[in-house]
Scaffold this active site. Structure first.
Site, PDB file in Angstrom:
ATOM      1  N   HIS A   1      55.063 272.429 -48.803  1.00  0.00           N
ATOM      2  CA  HIS A   1      55.833 271.281 -49.278  1.00  0.00           C
ATOM      3  C   HIS A   1      57.334 271.544 -49.130  1.00  0.00           C
ATOM      4  O   HIS A   1      57.745 272.363 -48.309  1.00  0.00           O
ATOM      5  CB  HIS A   1      55.418 270.923 -50.708  1.00  0.00           C
ATOM      6  CG  HIS A   1      53.912 270.838 -50.856  1.00  0.00           C
ATOM      7  ND1 HIS A   1      53.180 269.802 -50.322  1.00  0.00           N
ATOM      8  CD2 HIS A   1      53.021 271.697 -51.418  1.00  0.00           C
ATOM      9  CE1 HIS A   1      51.887 270.010 -50.573  1.00  0.00           C
ATOM     10  NE2 HIS A   1      51.768 271.158 -51.221  1.00  0.00           N
TER      11      HIS A   1
ATOM     12  N   GLU B   1      55.279 272.859 -57.442  1.00  0.00           N
ATOM     13  CA  GLU B   1      54.654 273.736 -56.458  1.00  0.00           C
ATOM     14  C   GLU B   1      55.644 274.144 -55.369  1.00  0.00           C
ATOM     15  O   GLU B   1      55.641 275.297 -54.917  1.00  0.00           O
ATOM     16  CB  GLU B   1      53.451 273.038 -55.827  1.00  0.00           C
ATOM     17  CG  GLU B   1      52.743 273.868 -54.774  1.00  0.00           C
ATOM     18  CD  GLU B   1      51.635 273.108 -54.055  1.00  0.00           C
ATOM     19  OE1 GLU B   1      51.005 273.701 -53.152  1.00  0.00           O
ATOM     20  OE2 GLU B   1      51.419 271.919 -54.369  1.00  0.00           O
TER      21      GLU B   1
ATOM     22  N   HIS C   1      50.713 278.183 -51.081  1.00  0.00           N
ATOM     23  CA  HIS C   1      50.511 276.988 -51.898  1.00  0.00           C
ATOM     24  C   HIS C   1      50.048 277.377 -53.295  1.00  0.00           C
ATOM     25  O   HIS C   1      49.761 278.536 -53.574  1.00  0.00           O
ATOM     26  CB  HIS C   1      49.455 276.071 -51.265  1.00  0.00           C
ATOM     27  CG  HIS C   1      49.916 275.353 -50.037  1.00  0.00           C
ATOM     28  ND1 HIS C   1      50.395 274.065 -50.046  1.00  0.00           N
ATOM     29  CD2 HIS C   1      49.968 275.769 -48.749  1.00  0.00           C
ATOM     30  CE1 HIS C   1      50.725 273.702 -48.819  1.00  0.00           C
ATOM     31  NE2 HIS C   1      50.474 274.726 -48.012  1.00  0.00           N
TER      32      HIS C   1
ATOM     33  N   GLU D   1      46.009 279.471 -51.750  1.00  0.00           N
ATOM     34  CA  GLU D   1      46.255 278.717 -52.973  1.00  0.00           C
ATOM     35  C   GLU D   1      46.282 279.751 -54.094  1.00  0.00           C
ATOM     36  O   GLU D   1      45.249 280.274 -54.507  1.00  0.00           O
ATOM     37  CB  GLU D   1      45.147 277.681 -53.203  1.00  0.00           C
ATOM     38  CG  GLU D   1      45.017 276.629 -52.111  1.00  0.00           C
ATOM     39  CD  GLU D   1      46.029 275.497 -52.240  1.00  0.00           C
ATOM     40  OE1 GLU D   1      46.847 275.534 -53.198  1.00  0.00           O
ATOM     41  OE2 GLU D   1      45.999 274.570 -51.405  1.00  0.00           O
TER      42      GLU D   1
END
Length: 305
Positions: free
Chosen positions: A95, A132, A187, A269
């Site tokens: 992101h 995040e 992430h 993740e």
């Protein structure tokens, strides 16, 4: 077994080493004082004459005392600064903190080979508002410092300085053009409360449009397996049991960043931001340092076979 492990964080075994050194030195110093004291008493009582060899020689050093230049107990097993020289690593911080200011741009559809998907998203956040995108940049920067200290060339797909994105297809192309030896996209998940743990996303075998992962699925799996082991060891986290088969490895064919890569690449993740216990880790700087160490060590182990 990890190859060329990174040294542990400060505050580990240094205190124990100091205690051992002091325990060895104090008796030796006390013995020397007694010898000096007895000689002084003899001279004070009228004892004259030349000093003997035993009275002028220093006591032998204790065998427990550290020798000059000896490695400390917290030194890495292989600390060569050029251990990763010649290796190119791309870290893809998931992101972008600025995505939220460009909803129309990140909503644009891009081709990921098998179908189309949004250019990018804002990502998730903890209940307290820790984004995040902020987490991924912090962990990525920490991992970069560790890898560069061992000689690797580390490149970022973005460092929070662009207006938005880049788009998922551009992130994949970045690693391809860099001819990266390994790419890791960092992430944190946004699953439901009570679902905990981390997992690694591996590229699925896809062939269609501009996607062909046939050459990189096997090395990407090896990269993922190394990350799984090192991240578990460094952070103490358990693989997530809410995705895949609970092994911590999840194969997907719907992510442009994996579909379009031509070099070994995985996603990690690091935990679930929507779970209070996981969020307590993700928001803690000390834990993020351990997470970065786990990522850097996994990449190192992969690059050395």
């Amino acid at each position: 077994m990890s190859y060329g492990s990174f040294p542990p964080a400060p505050g580990g075994r240094r205190g124990g080493t100091l205690a051992v050194v002091l325990a060895a030195l104090i008796p030796a110093c006390f013995a020397g004082w007694l010898l000096w004291s007895s000689e002084g008493d003899g001279k004070g009582a009228g004892g004259s004459g030349p000093p003997t060899a035993s009275s002028t020689s220093s006591p032998p050093p204790s065998s427990a005392a550290p020798t000059s230049g000896a490695p400390s107990s917290h030194a890495p097993s292989s600390a060569a600064p050029d251990a990763l020289k010649g290796k190119v690593v791309v870290i893809d911080p998931g992101h972008n903190p600025n995505n939220r200011d460009h909803p129309a741009q990140i909503a644009r559809r891009v081709d990921i080979g098998t179908n189309t998907k949004e250019c990018d998203t804002t990502g998730t956040a903890t209940n307290s508002g820790y984004a995040e995108a902020s987490f991924t940049l912090d962990v990525a920067r920490r991992a970069r410092a560790l890898l560069e200290a061992h000689g690797a060339t580390v490149k970022f797909t973005q460092d929070g300085k662009t207006e938005f994105g880049p788009c998922v297809d551009e992130r994949a192309e970045f690693g391809n053009k860099a001819h990266a030896d390994a790419v890791v996209s960092v992430h944190a998940d946004g699953a439901g409360p009570g679902e905990r743990g981390f997992h690694i996303i591996l590229p699925k075998g896809v062939h269609g449009g501009g996607a062909d992962t046939s050459a990189i699925t096997k090395p990407s799996r090896r990269l993922g397996e190394r990350l799984l082991d090192s991240f578990t060891e460094e952070t103490g986290s358990e693989p997530a049991d809410y995705v895949g088969d609970g092994s911590g490895l999840n194969v997907r064919g719907d992510l442009g960043g994996l579909n379009l890569t031509t070099v070994p690449k995985v996603f990690i993740e690091c935990g679930n931001m929507r779970d209070a216990k996981d969020a307590a880790h993700l928001t803690d700087a000390h834990w993020r340092e351990r997470a970065a160490r786990g990522i850097a060590q996994g990449i190192t182990d992969f690059l050395h076979g």
